[in-house]
Design an enzyme around this catalytic site. Sequence first.
Site, short mmCIF file in Angstrom:
data_model
loop_
_atom_site.label_atom_id
_atom_site.label_comp_id
_atom_site.label_asym_id
_atom_site.label_seq_id
_atom_site.Cartn_x
_atom_site.Cartn_y
_atom_site.Cartn_z
CG ASN A 158 -27.48 -23.11 -23.35
OD1 ASN A 158 -28.12 -23.55 -24.30
ND2 ASN A 158 -27.99 -22.29 -22.47
N GLY A 234 -31.98 -19.68 -28.66
CA GLY A 234 -30.68 -19.04 -28.86
C GLY A 234 -30.75 -17.57 -28.52
CG ASP A 236 -29.27 -10.42 -29.96
OD1 ASP A 236 -30.06 -10.63 -29.01
OD2 ASP A 236 -28.30 -9.64 -29.92
CD GLU A 253 -35.32 -20.39 -23.82
OE1 GLU A 253 -34.47 -19.59 -23.35
OE2 GLU A 253 -35.20 -21.62 -23.80
CB CYS A 287 -31.75 -18.59 -21.63
SG CYS A 287 -32.41 -20.20 -21.82
O1 G3P Z 1 -30.55 -21.82 -21.64
C1 G3P Z 1 -31.50 -22.73 -22.00
C2 G3P Z 1 -32.65 -22.85 -21.04
O2 G3P Z 1 -33.69 -23.56 -21.63
C3 G3P Z 1 -32.29 -23.25 -19.65
O3 G3P Z 1 -32.63 -24.51 -19.23
O4 G3P Z 1 -32.74 -26.36 -17.61
O5 G3P Z 1 -30.89 -24.72 -17.47
O6 G3P Z 1 -33.18 -24.04 -16.84
P1 G3P Z 1 -32.34 -24.94 -17.70
#
Ligand code: G3P
Length: 478
Positions: A158, A234, A236, A253, A287
């Site tokens: 992402n 990432g 799991d 994370e 995430c």
């Molecule tokens: O999904 C990855 C995470 O680190 C989200 O980053 O900047 O979208 O809050 P952000």
Amino acid sequence: DGDVYKYYSEGEWRKAVSGKSVAIINPTTRKTQYRVQACSQEEVNKAMEIAKSAQKIWAKTPLWKRAELLHKAAAILKEHKAPIAECLVKEIAKPAKDAVTEVVRSGDLVSYTAEEGVRILGEGKFLVSDSFPGNERSKYCLTSKIPLGVILAIPPFNYPVNLAVSKIAPALIAGNSIVLKPPTQGAVSALHMVHCFHLAGFPKGVISCVTGKGSEIGDFLTMHPGVNCISFTGGDTGVAISKKAGMIPLQMELGGKDACIVLEDADLDLVAANIVKGGFSYSGQRCTAVKVVLAMESIADTLVEKVNAKVAKLTVGPPEDDCDITPVVSESSANFIEGLVMDAKQKGATFCQEYRREGNLIWPLLLDNVRPDMRIAWEEPFGPVLPVLRINSVEEGIHHCNASNFGLQGCVFTRDINKAILISDAMETGTVQINSAPARGPDHFPFQGLKDSGIGSQGITNSINMMTKIKSTVINLP
Ligand code: G3P
């Protein structure tokens, strides 16, 4: 072979000896967009070897010079924002404007890391012995921060650029070398980013980028004896990596189920705006996305109405048109999301919009009256589908939040700051946002997850510190 992007090792662009490649499927067209080299274990070994020897020299390069190179890379990265953003659009269907933002944010992150690095690595400590009982003032202790060695960086699809540089820059400023394994979707964007570091003139071997099949080189990389630290973002897979990795520092994370608790006194227009931005930006594939709304029953009807009005305005379509909702990353991801939606349907959730899907494109969907027996109350869809659970007390909301196996971020909306602080203290998450949706940035803020959401803390300062070790020299006076 112009059709297959080369990997980067020993300061050069290389082809895999096997001649094998991995296809990158455009989520929008569902056709092969690019191909990258399928590196073998021997090729990984080679990258590891050179990373190890290059690091020794790199660590001796003056800190200000390391910072200078990072600033240079940051500037080049920003200059190349258009072609890199185009790759992000094609590989991961990130909306065009967000794709540019990711690259610019990455350049800023690299520069900030260089500046932060010269400050925090430019200082050590001096201790004297006579503060501890039984000691005379006969020992002086000098401490400094030394690099760990070779850092293995594994970013997710992402943010293949931003979450790569958030690992690369701290590693490099601290005098480590980097072996990057980009996600397959996002690999070409990552290779372009690495090219910017190449153009900046980093010494050969300090950065390598190996591409390939996880099944072939994934475990081999994470269990490689040459790796001194793993920084992974990432799903799991991170849990499996943690179990298999050796005695090395891990920065992990691994996703979240960020709750949004809404109290009766909240500014519901502000809440609705944050739910839509937090839940649906990049089609929910963050995430830190809002993944469950826990709304007090008394305001839930009004809130749902306001959210629905905003959902109706979201544009749905290809990332090239900068639509708000774009195809999710893969067919299997879309199928998984659909599975959660069907489960909720069967168990009686209220569909605020009609469920609609074409290929990997899923229309935004708010599910009201979700109950704890539904999968979507607990699992992360990583898609544009958001459940609302109605609660009758704040305690019920906190309980739901804390019953999750995740603990990344959460948010609470209320005008009562005292209540907000108490709720924040009670929520078992790495961060709680008061009156705003969860987010990682600004990128120098600490970023961490509790429970299955991760190990260690990120954010520029914390990442620099975790990629170093303290070294002491003690002077013993006669
Ligand atoms: O999904 C990855 C995470 O680190 C989200 O980053 O900047 O979208 O809050 P952000």
